[in-house]
Design an enzyme around this catalytic site. Structure first.
Site, PDB file in Angstrom:
ATOM      1  CB  ILE A 193      44.462  23.723  25.540  1.00  0.00           C
ATOM      2  CG1 ILE A 193      45.542  23.034  26.407  1.00  0.00           C
ATOM      3  CG2 ILE A 193      43.589  22.711  24.824  1.00  0.00           C
ATOM      4  CD1 ILE A 193      46.584  22.246  25.660  1.00  0.00           C
ATOM      5  CE1 TYR A 249      43.729  29.458  35.435  1.00  0.00           C
ATOM      6  CE2 TYR A 249      46.024  29.727  34.785  1.00  0.00           C
ATOM      7  CZ  TYR A 249      44.831  29.040  34.698  1.00  0.00           C
ATOM      8  OH  TYR A 249      44.736  27.942  33.894  1.00  0.00           O
TER       9      TYR A 249
HETATM   10  P1  NAP Z   1      36.668  27.548  29.194  1.00  0.00           P
HETATM   11  O1  NAP Z   1      36.691  27.219  27.750  1.00  0.00           O
HETATM   12  O2  NAP Z   1      36.412  28.952  29.624  1.00  0.00           O
HETATM   13  O3  NAP Z   1      35.629  26.588  29.928  1.00  0.00           O
HETATM   14  C1  NAP Z   1      35.467  26.671  31.328  1.00  0.00           C
HETATM   15  C2  NAP Z   1      34.415  25.698  31.786  1.00  0.00           C
HETATM   16  O4  NAP Z   1      34.297  25.767  33.214  1.00  0.00           O
HETATM   17  C3  NAP Z   1      33.033  26.002  31.227  1.00  0.00           C
HETATM   18  O5  NAP Z   1      32.346  24.790  31.023  1.00  0.00           O
HETATM   19  C4  NAP Z   1      32.397  26.805  32.349  1.00  0.00           C
HETATM   20  O6  NAP Z   1      30.982  26.751  32.257  1.00  0.00           O
HETATM   21  C5  NAP Z   1      32.943  26.054  33.563  1.00  0.00           C
HETATM   22  N1  NAP Z   1      32.921  26.830  34.795  1.00  0.00           N
HETATM   23  C6  NAP Z   1      33.536  28.016  35.058  1.00  0.00           C
HETATM   24  N2  NAP Z   1      33.265  28.417  36.300  1.00  0.00           N
HETATM   25  C7  NAP Z   1      32.437  27.477  36.854  1.00  0.00           C
HETATM   26  C8  NAP Z   1      31.787  27.339  38.106  1.00  0.00           C
HETATM   27  N3  NAP Z   1      31.925  28.252  39.072  1.00  0.00           N
HETATM   28  N4  NAP Z   1      31.012  26.253  38.310  1.00  0.00           N
HETATM   29  C9  NAP Z   1      30.859  25.312  37.349  1.00  0.00           C
HETATM   30  N5  NAP Z   1      31.454  25.387  36.137  1.00  0.00           N
HETATM   31  C10 NAP Z   1      32.220  26.462  35.898  1.00  0.00           C
HETATM   32  O7  NAP Z   1      38.055  27.165  29.905  1.00  0.00           O
HETATM   33  P2  NAP Z   1      39.189  26.121  29.455  1.00  0.00           P
HETATM   34  O8  NAP Z   1      40.202  26.865  28.704  1.00  0.00           O
HETATM   35  O9  NAP Z   1      38.577  24.906  28.878  1.00  0.00           O
HETATM   36  O10 NAP Z   1      39.803  25.767  30.892  1.00  0.00           O
HETATM   37  C11 NAP Z   1      39.355  24.630  31.615  1.00  0.00           C
HETATM   38  C12 NAP Z   1      40.386  24.294  32.682  1.00  0.00           C
HETATM   39  O11 NAP Z   1      41.660  24.106  32.072  1.00  0.00           O
HETATM   40  C13 NAP Z   1      40.566  25.395  33.725  1.00  0.00           C
HETATM   41  O12 NAP Z   1      40.747  24.817  34.995  1.00  0.00           O
HETATM   42  C14 NAP Z   1      41.844  26.097  33.281  1.00  0.00           C
HETATM   43  O13 NAP Z   1      42.534  26.659  34.355  1.00  0.00           O
HETATM   44  C15 NAP Z   1      42.617  24.922  32.716  1.00  0.00           C
HETATM   45  N6  NAP Z   1      43.648  25.309  31.744  1.00  0.00           N
HETATM   46  C16 NAP Z   1      43.314  25.811  30.514  1.00  0.00           C
HETATM   47  C17 NAP Z   1      44.326  26.128  29.604  1.00  0.00           C
HETATM   48  C18 NAP Z   1      44.039  26.612  28.207  1.00  0.00           C
HETATM   49  O14 NAP Z   1      44.990  26.881  27.464  1.00  0.00           O
HETATM   50  N7  NAP Z   1      42.804  26.727  27.782  1.00  0.00           N
HETATM   51  C19 NAP Z   1      45.656  25.961  29.967  1.00  0.00           C
HETATM   52  C20 NAP Z   1      45.964  25.465  31.238  1.00  0.00           C
HETATM   53  C21 NAP Z   1      44.944  25.130  32.110  1.00  0.00           C
HETATM   54  P3  NAP Z   1      30.047  27.916  32.875  1.00  0.00           P
HETATM   55  O15 NAP Z   1      30.752  29.224  32.633  1.00  0.00           O
HETATM   56  O16 NAP Z   1      28.750  27.773  32.162  1.00  0.00           O
HETATM   57  O17 NAP Z   1      29.912  27.624  34.318  1.00  0.00           O
END
Ligand code: NAP
Length: 259
Positions: A190, A157
């Site tokens: 987040i 990751y």
């Molecule tokens: P999340 O709540 O798990 O949501 C992930 C989203 O991405 C969902 O809408 C999921 O929908 C979609 N997704 C996953 N794989 C996909 C694929 N192959 N094709 C199309 N859509 C896909 O995750 P999140 O925490 O919001 O994270 C979102 C982004 O922020 C990521 O890039 C993560 O690395 C980054 N991030 C998050 C955090 C945090 O604290 N949450 C911190 C740093 C960075 P489906 O599963 O239905 O496809």
């Protein structure tokens, strides 16, 4: 007061949940027409319903962002729904936790494909649209994990998130001829559906290690993305901003205890 993005078509990959949904809601509240891309229909439909109930404009398209043909389909569907593509928020990502001793080559490739290859594919697919429009904006969701910090279980990751920052440096140069900028937001921890899956213990220790003493909200990230999409940010490209409540600042446990 920033310039308006009202009427601009914005693709938000991973916009059905978490940070992506936060970005979609912030952009829709500013009058953008939002296309949500994700694989699962139920969540995508619910996110669109939430945005339209609040008076916004949104649609969804089911798509795996790691698949070139499906990404091309996303652009076609967005143009059919809203007429153009003005802004891309390349946000979709996964963060399965597995230490290297247990990690397979397939685990590594899966994370790289969804998080890093997808960023390239989505940007590439938008280039003809940005060229036709004479301008464009790309905002990539990276992370502090990888570029700045490490966490056991997230070597793949972290590499994918650092890779996104490497990608935007050259992409910024190649996109400049289309009057298009590309920048990245680097979230700390987040509160999202994905993060909540890591358990209450993880969330509590994380909040305690953050100088501002809270986990971030999805709107915190949406607002940073909104800035990069604004006219006022038009001379910024190839750059990144950390949005983490100060999480990466303490040098030691003593430093955080001093606050
Ligand atoms: P999340 O709540 O798990 O949501 C992930 C989203 O991405 C969902 O809408 C999921 O929908 C979609 N997704 C996953 N794989 C996909 C694929 N192959 N094709 C199309 N859509 C896909 O995750 P999140 O925490 O919001 O994270 C979102 C982004 O922020 C990521 O890039 C993560 O690395 C980054 N991030 C998050 C955090 C945090 O604290 N949450 C911190 C740093 C960075 P489906 O599963 O239905 O496809």
């Amino acid at each position: 007061m920033l310039s308006t993005i009202a009427g601009k078509t914005t693709i938000v990959t991973g916009g059905s949940k978490g940070i992506g949904k936060g970005i979609a809601k912030v952009f829709a509240a500013q009058g953008a027409k939002v296309m949500i891309a994700a694989r699962t229909e139920e969540a995508a439909k619910a996110a669109v319903a939430e945005i339209t109930a609040a008076g916004g404009t949104a649609a969804y398209h089911l798509c795996d962002v790691a698949d070139w043909a499906e990404v091309e389909g996303l652009i076609t569907a967005t143009k059919a729904a809203f007429g153009s593509v003005d802004i891309l928020c390349a946000n979709a990502g996964i963060f399965p936790q597995k230490k290297m001793v247990d990690m397979s080559a397939e685990d590594w490739d899966g994370v790289m494909a969804t998080n890093l290859k997808s960023t390239f594919l989505c940007v590439k697919a938008c280039i003809p649209e940005f060229e036709a429009n004479g301008q464009g904006r790309v905002i990539v969701t990276s992370s502090i994990t990888g570029p700045v910090t490490g966490y056991p279980g997230w070597s793949h990751y972290g590499a994918s998130k650092a890779g996104q920052l490497g990608f935007i440096k050259t992409a910024a140069m190649e996109l400049a001829r289309y009057n298009t900028t590309i920048n990245a937001v680097m979230p700390g921890n987040i509160v999202t559906e994905g993060l909540e899956g890591l358990g209450e213990g993880y969330l509590a220790t994380m909040a305690a290690s953050i100088p501002l003493k809270r986990l971030g909200s999805v709107e915190d990230i949406g607002n940073a993305a909104l800035f990069f999409a604004s006219d006022e940010a038009g001379y910024i490209t190839g750059q990144q901003i950390v949005v983490d409540g100060g999480q990466i600042l303490p040098e030691s446990l003593e430093a955080i205890a001093e606050i």
